[in-house]
Design an enzyme around this catalytic site. Sequence first.
Site, PDB file in Angstrom:
ATOM      1  N   SER A 280      -2.691   0.936  -4.317  1.00  0.00           N
ATOM      2  CA  SER A 280      -3.066   2.233  -3.493  1.00  0.00           C
ATOM      3  C   SER A 280      -4.474   2.821  -3.801  1.00  0.00           C
ATOM      4  CB  SER A 280      -2.102   3.357  -3.943  1.00  0.00           C
ATOM      5  OG  SER A 280      -2.275   4.556  -3.174  1.00  0.00           O
TER       6      SER A 280
ATOM      7  N   ASP B 218      -1.535  -0.861   6.272  1.00  0.00           N
ATOM      8  CA  ASP B 218      -1.738  -0.035   7.775  1.00  0.00           C
ATOM      9  C   ASP B 218      -3.154   0.006   8.102  1.00  0.00           C
ATOM     10  OD1 ASP B 218      -2.275   3.377   7.203  1.00  0.00           O
ATOM     11  OD2 ASP B 218      -2.228   2.060   5.323  1.00  0.00           O
TER      12      ASP B 218
ATOM     13  N   LYS C  32     -10.802  -0.390  -1.519  1.00  0.00           N
ATOM     14  CA  LYS C  32     -10.689  -1.317  -0.123  1.00  0.00           C
ATOM     15  C   LYS C  32     -11.948  -1.112   0.678  1.00  0.00           C
ATOM     16  CE  LYS C  32      -5.736  -0.830  -0.919  1.00  0.00           C
ATOM     17  NZ  LYS C  32      -4.518  -0.198  -0.249  1.00  0.00           N
TER      18      LYS C  32
ATOM     19  N   ASP D 135       0.868  -1.071   0.029  1.00  0.00           N
ATOM     20  CA  ASP D 135       0.209  -0.046  -0.028  1.00  0.00           C
ATOM     21  C   ASP D 135       1.010   1.416   0.148  1.00  0.00           C
ATOM     22  OD1 ASP D 135      -2.001   1.754   0.290  1.00  0.00           O
ATOM     23  OD2 ASP D 135      -1.892   1.946   2.495  1.00  0.00           O
ATOM     24  N   MET D 136       0.488   2.593  -0.312  1.00  0.00           N
ATOM     25  CA  MET D 136       1.158   3.629  -0.320  1.00  0.00           C
ATOM     26  C   MET D 136       0.983   4.646   0.901  1.00  0.00           C
ATOM     27  SD  MET D 136       1.914   6.575  -3.397  1.00  0.00           S
ATOM     28  CE  MET D 136       0.286   7.309  -3.111  1.00  0.00           C
ATOM     29  N   ASP D 137      -0.444   4.871   0.799  1.00  0.00           N
ATOM     30  CA  ASP D 137      -0.613   5.891   2.251  1.00  0.00           C
ATOM     31  C   ASP D 137      -0.457   5.263   3.413  1.00  0.00           C
ATOM     32  OD1 ASP D 137      -1.490   8.387   0.555  1.00  0.00           O
ATOM     33  OD2 ASP D 137      -2.652   6.915  -0.567  1.00  0.00           O
TER      34      ASP D 137
END
Length: 218
Positions: A108, A166, A141, A9-11
């Site tokens: 993402s 996260d 998601k 994931d990015m954020d």
Amino acid sequence: MGIAAVVFDMDGVLIDSEPIWEQVRHEYVVLKGGRWQPDSQKKMMGMNTVEWSSYLADELGVAEPADEVAAAVIDLMADKYAHHVPLLPGAVDAVRRCAGSWKLGLASSSPATVIDLVLAKSGLLDYFTVVLSTEEVGRGKPAPDVYLTVAQRLGVEPNDCTAVEDSTNGLRSAHSAGMRLIAAPRPEFPPSPDALALADVVIDDLDELTSGVVTGGA
């Protein structure tokens, strides 16, 4: 066959962006006469662009069409990142370390334009074989769509992938896709206990993302 790919994931995993998303959205909602709620940012974590822009318009009272809401907020976020990409400690090293052993994917909830800007400015773009935004798949998601599509484009089975997530919705998404799941929660936006319990392992920071953690080996 063992782990063949790692999907990040990015954020909240590679960049400390959730506080920026919250600030930008909060200020925009207030500017447009809407009603920001204490749990608004947490609810939007994992939503794709269509979903969160509709949420701002329909649930928080922003009196603009959802597509205009999305365009305005994305422009504000891009302007923030153009000046500074808030990389989390260990993010660059973790990506490079994993790229030395596995194919890498990125799944993402950020818009594609924002993802490309972040990866380009951080020097990480070339490490990822597949980069995908939830706005490019059917559902955001916690639906597994983005992770399933990344695995398909990587040419590997989902259960041969390890995901690094996260948020509550992100953890549920990767777990639903059938991936080995590493949780790297942010203390400012902790996932729900039931979502965190889905993880195979929980790490405090990306320096702990070792080969053994990725594969479940020693």
